[in-house]
Design a protein around this motif. Structure first.
Motif, PDB file in Angstrom:
ATOM      1  N   TRP A  19       0.853  -1.179   0.000  1.00  0.00           N
ATOM      2  CA  TRP A  19       0.000   0.000   0.000  1.00  0.00           C
ATOM      3  C   TRP A  19       0.890   1.230   0.000  1.00  0.00           C
ATOM      4  CZ3 TRP A  19      -1.829  -4.457   2.057  1.00  0.00           C
ATOM      5  CH2 TRP A  19      -3.141  -4.794   1.756  1.00  0.00           C
ATOM      6  N   ASP A  20       0.710   2.096  -1.000  1.00  0.00           N
ATOM      7  CA  ASP A  20       1.511   3.307  -1.109  1.00  0.00           C
ATOM      8  C   ASP A  20       0.883   4.426  -0.272  1.00  0.00           C
ATOM      9  OD1 ASP A  20       3.533   5.007  -1.928  1.00  0.00           O
ATOM     10  OD2 ASP A  20       3.292   4.551  -4.056  1.00  0.00           O
ATOM     11  N   ASP A  21       1.623   5.514  -0.128  1.00  0.00           N
ATOM     12  CA  ASP A  21       1.175   6.653   0.677  1.00  0.00           C
ATOM     13  C   ASP A  21      -0.131   7.259   0.166  1.00  0.00           C
ATOM     14  OD1 ASP A  21       3.570   6.362   2.089  1.00  0.00           O
ATOM     15  OD2 ASP A  21       4.602   7.829   0.831  1.00  0.00           O
ATOM     16  N   ASP A  22      -0.382   7.131  -1.144  1.00  0.00           N
ATOM     17  CA  ASP A  22      -1.592   7.710  -1.737  1.00  0.00           C
ATOM     18  C   ASP A  22      -2.793   6.769  -1.655  1.00  0.00           C
ATOM     19  OD1 ASP A  22      -0.906   5.780  -3.596  1.00  0.00           O
ATOM     20  OD2 ASP A  22      -0.542   7.193  -5.239  1.00  0.00           O
ATOM     21  N   GLY A  23      -2.644   5.629  -0.966  1.00  0.00           N
ATOM     22  CA  GLY A  23      -3.745   4.683  -0.797  1.00  0.00           C
ATOM     23  C   GLY A  23      -3.827   3.615  -1.867  1.00  0.00           C
ATOM     24  N   LYS A  24      -3.017   3.733  -2.932  1.00  0.00           N
ATOM     25  CA  LYS A  24      -3.039   2.710  -3.980  1.00  0.00           C
ATOM     26  C   LYS A  24      -2.445   1.413  -3.443  1.00  0.00           C
ATOM     27  CE  LYS A  24      -2.745   5.866  -7.899  1.00  0.00           C
ATOM     28  NZ  LYS A  24      -1.913   6.309  -9.035  1.00  0.00           N
ATOM     29  N   CYS A  25      -2.993   0.294  -3.919  1.00  0.00           N
ATOM     30  CA  CYS A  25      -2.525  -1.024  -3.512  1.00  0.00           C
ATOM     31  C   CYS A  25      -1.918  -1.721  -4.730  1.00  0.00           C
ATOM     32  CB  CYS A  25      -3.693  -1.848  -2.972  1.00  0.00           C
ATOM     33  SG  CYS A  25      -3.231  -3.512  -2.434  1.00  0.00           S
ATOM     34  N   TYR A  26      -0.745  -2.315  -4.522  1.00  0.00           N
ATOM     35  CA  TYR A  26      -0.042  -3.005  -5.604  1.00  0.00           C
ATOM     36  C   TYR A  26       0.128  -4.469  -5.258  1.00  0.00           C
ATOM     37  CZ  TYR A  26       1.044   1.629  -7.325  1.00  0.00           C
ATOM     38  OH  TYR A  26       0.942   2.906  -7.800  1.00  0.00           O
ATOM     39  N   PHE A  27       0.018  -5.306  -6.277  1.00  0.00           N
ATOM     40  CA  PHE A  27       0.178  -6.748  -6.173  1.00  0.00           C
ATOM     41  C   PHE A  27       1.470  -7.106  -6.887  1.00  0.00           C
ATOM     42  CE2 PHE A  27      -0.468 -11.053  -7.824  1.00  0.00           C
ATOM     43  CZ  PHE A  27      -1.072 -11.713  -6.766  1.00  0.00           C
ATOM     44  N   VAL A  28       2.399  -7.754  -6.197  1.00  0.00           N
ATOM     45  CA  VAL A  28       3.694  -8.120  -6.778  1.00  0.00           C
ATOM     46  C   VAL A  28       3.885  -9.620  -6.618  1.00  0.00           C
ATOM     47  CG1 VAL A  28       4.966  -7.507  -4.661  1.00  0.00           C
ATOM     48  CG2 VAL A  28       6.172  -7.556  -6.832  1.00  0.00           C
ATOM     49  N   SER A  29       4.361 -10.262  -7.682  1.00  0.00           N
ATOM     50  CA  SER A  29       4.580 -11.716  -7.661  1.00  0.00           C
ATOM     51  C   SER A  29       5.664 -12.052  -8.684  1.00  0.00           C
ATOM     52  CB  SER A  29       3.289 -12.465  -8.009  1.00  0.00           C
ATOM     53  OG  SER A  29       2.858 -12.171  -9.329  1.00  0.00           O
ATOM     54  N   ASN A  30       6.055 -13.310  -8.730  1.00  0.00           N
ATOM     55  CA  ASN A  30       6.984 -13.701  -9.782  1.00  0.00           C
ATOM     56  C   ASN A  30       6.215 -14.416 -10.877  1.00  0.00           C
ATOM     57  OD1 ASN A  30       6.661 -16.390  -8.976  1.00  0.00           O
ATOM     58  ND2 ASN A  30       8.841 -16.824  -9.027  1.00  0.00           N
ATOM     59  N   GLY A  31       6.877 -14.670 -11.975  1.00  0.00           N
ATOM     60  CA  GLY A  31       6.276 -15.359 -13.105  1.00  0.00           C
ATOM     61  C   GLY A  31       7.340 -15.564 -14.158  1.00  0.00           C
ATOM     62  N   LEU A  32       6.926 -15.973 -15.338  1.00  0.00           N
ATOM     63  CA  LEU A  32       7.862 -16.223 -16.431  1.00  0.00           C
ATOM     64  C   LEU A  32       7.649 -15.196 -17.531  1.00  0.00           C
ATOM     65  CD1 LEU A  32       7.534 -20.100 -16.711  1.00  0.00           C
ATOM     66  CD2 LEU A  32       9.283 -18.787 -15.497  1.00  0.00           C
ATOM     67  N   ASP A  33       8.766 -14.677 -18.093  1.00  0.00           N
ATOM     68  CA  ASP A  33       8.640 -13.775 -19.231  1.00  0.00           C
ATOM     69  C   ASP A  33       8.406 -14.588 -20.496  1.00  0.00           C
ATOM     70  OD1 ASP A  33      11.113 -14.736 -20.120  1.00  0.00           O
ATOM     71  OD2 ASP A  33      12.164 -12.835 -19.864  1.00  0.00           O
ATOM     72  N   LYS A  34       8.349 -13.936 -21.627  1.00  0.00           N
ATOM     73  CA  LYS A  34       8.039 -14.626 -22.888  1.00  0.00           C
ATOM     74  C   LYS A  34       9.096 -15.646 -23.291  1.00  0.00           C
ATOM     75  CE  LYS A  34       9.827 -10.805 -25.714  1.00  0.00           C
ATOM     76  NZ  LYS A  34      11.160 -11.315 -25.853  1.00  0.00           N
ATOM     77  N   ASP A  35      10.315 -15.521 -22.719  1.00  0.00           N
ATOM     78  CA  ASP A  35      11.391 -16.474 -23.008  1.00  0.00           C
ATOM     79  C   ASP A  35      11.551 -17.531 -21.928  1.00  0.00           C
ATOM     80  OD1 ASP A  35      12.083 -15.127 -25.399  1.00  0.00           O
ATOM     81  OD2 ASP A  35      13.225 -13.656 -24.242  1.00  0.00           O
ATOM     82  N   GLY A  36      10.628 -17.544 -20.954  1.00  0.00           N
ATOM     83  CA  GLY A  36      10.674 -18.544 -19.893  1.00  0.00           C
ATOM     84  C   GLY A  36      11.581 -18.188 -18.726  1.00  0.00           C
ATOM     85  N   ARG A  37      12.059 -16.944 -18.674  1.00  0.00           N
ATOM     86  CA  ARG A  37      12.913 -16.478 -17.582  1.00  0.00           C
ATOM     87  C   ARG A  37      12.072 -16.046 -16.391  1.00  0.00           C
ATOM     88  NH1 ARG A  37      17.178 -11.802 -18.904  1.00  0.00           N
ATOM     89  NH2 ARG A  37      17.770 -11.765 -16.739  1.00  0.00           N
ATOM     90  N   GLY A  62      15.541  -9.812 -10.986  1.00  0.00           N
ATOM     91  CA  GLY A  62      16.315 -10.171  -9.807  1.00  0.00           C
ATOM     92  C   GLY A  62      17.711  -9.591  -9.890  1.00  0.00           C
ATOM     93  N   CYS A  63      18.576 -10.095  -9.030  1.00  0.00           N
ATOM     94  CA  CYS A  63      19.938  -9.556  -8.907  1.00  0.00           C
ATOM     95  C   CYS A  63      21.000 -10.560  -9.319  1.00  0.00           C
ATOM     96  CB  CYS A  63      20.172  -9.098  -7.471  1.00  0.00           C
ATOM     97  SG  CYS A  63      19.136  -7.720  -6.989  1.00  0.00           S
ATOM     98  N   GLY A  64      20.630 -11.549 -10.097  1.00  0.00           N
ATOM     99  CA  GLY A  64      21.605 -12.501 -10.602  1.00  0.00           C
ATOM    100  C   GLY A  64      21.506 -13.887 -10.007  1.00  0.00           C
ATOM    101  N   GLY A  65      20.756 -14.028  -8.920  1.00  0.00           N
ATOM    102  CA  GLY A  65      20.541 -15.363  -8.348  1.00  0.00           C
ATOM    103  C   GLY A  65      19.464 -16.084  -9.131  1.00  0.00           C
ATOM    104  N   ARG A  66      19.463 -17.393  -9.062  1.00  0.00           N
ATOM    105  CA  ARG A  66      18.421 -18.123  -9.787  1.00  0.00           C
ATOM    106  C   ARG A  66      17.125 -18.105  -8.980  1.00  0.00           C
ATOM    107  NH1 ARG A  66      18.983 -24.317  -8.674  1.00  0.00           N
ATOM    108  NH2 ARG A  66      19.615 -24.118  -6.531  1.00  0.00           N
ATOM    109  N   TYR A  67      16.035 -18.255  -9.657  1.00  0.00           N
ATOM    110  CA  TYR A  67      14.695 -18.336  -9.073  1.00  0.00           C
ATOM    111  C   TYR A  67      14.319 -17.123  -8.223  1.00  0.00           C
ATOM    112  CZ  TYR A  67      15.800 -23.203 -10.179  1.00  0.00           C
ATOM    113  OH  TYR A  67      16.219 -24.349 -10.809  1.00  0.00           O
ATOM    114  N   PRO A  68      14.352 -15.900  -8.744  1.00  0.00           N
ATOM    115  CA  PRO A  68      13.876 -14.773  -7.941  1.00  0.00           C
ATOM    116  C   PRO A  68      12.397 -14.963  -7.595  1.00  0.00           C
ATOM    117  CG  PRO A  68      14.219 -14.098 -10.223  1.00  0.00           C
ATOM    118  CD  PRO A  68      14.724 -15.502 -10.104  1.00  0.00           C
ATOM    119  N   GLU A  69      12.094 -14.857  -6.309  1.00  0.00           N
ATOM    120  CA  GLU A  69      10.732 -15.085  -5.842  1.00  0.00           C
ATOM    121  C   GLU A  69      10.511 -14.341  -4.526  1.00  0.00           C
ATOM    122  OE1 GLU A  69      10.643 -19.350  -5.610  1.00  0.00           O
ATOM    123  OE2 GLU A  69      11.808 -19.399  -3.777  1.00  0.00           O
TER     124      GLU A  69
END
Length: 185
Positions: A19-37, A62-69
């Motif tokens: 939840w940001d200061d302006d009241g907006k709510c954000y949903f963050v998750s991992n997933g795969l890009d179009k190349d499967g990364r 991510g920062c270079g580690g595998r499986y950013p989650e």
């Protein structure tokens, strides 16, 4: 009493809300890009209905580690901090941090990443990761994470993942320092 489920049309695992200061709510998750990364994705949502107010947007690889989650977003001193578990959930597990002035990035990596890891440290605590940070009522910061305690001289552990707590300070450059320079004593 529990509310009704609210589903968000965004895939991945280990989602979290910000939840940001302006009241907006954000949903963050991992997933795969179009190349499967494996990637980290963000959208603005209505937390009660799950309706997306913005398209799902790729914000980090991510920062270079595998499986950013297990992404978590925090806001401090005008920066959005994106903390991730990387390296898998066993002996390569770690926490990394990035930040940006814009919630959608681009994000710069913390110069002392990983901010938490025991992957190169012998000792009774291993596989540290899947963390969250919080500021207490006295202005102190803490990190809670999962880790294991292997059986001596073996790669096995029979208790499973346990919860650990470590203090966090913010250095002069605005980056978090966990425990004893990224280690839990």
């Amino acid at each position: 009493k529990w509310s009704e489920n609210a589903y968000v049309d965004q895939g991945g695992i280990d989602p979290s809300l910000f939840w940001d200061d302006d009241g907006k709510c954000y949903f963050v998750s991992n997933g795969l890009d179009k190349d499967g990364r494996v990637s980290i994705y963000l959208c603005e949502v209505d937390p009660f209905t799950g309706e997306k107010h913005t398209p799902t947007t790729l914000i980090s690889y991510g920062c270079g580690g595998r499986y950013p989650e297990a992404p978590h977003i925090y806001k401090k001193d005008g920066y959005y901090y994106l903390m991730l578990a990387e390296g898998g959930t066993e002996y390569g597990h770690m926490e990394t941090m990035q930040r940006s002035k814009n919630i959608y990035g681009p994000f710069e990596r913390c110069p002392h990443n990983p901010i938490l890891s025991h992957r190169d440290a012998p000792g009774p605590i291993q596989a540290t990761g899947h963390a969250d940070i919080v500021e207490d009522q006295n202005g102190n910061w803490w990190l809670v994470c999962l880790a294991i305690r292997p059986i001596k001289n073996m790669q096995l552990h029979h208790i499973g993942r346990e919860s650990f707590l470590a203090p966090v300070i913010w250095n002069e450059d605005g980056w978090p320092v966990v425990g004893n320079n990224g280690k839990i004593d």
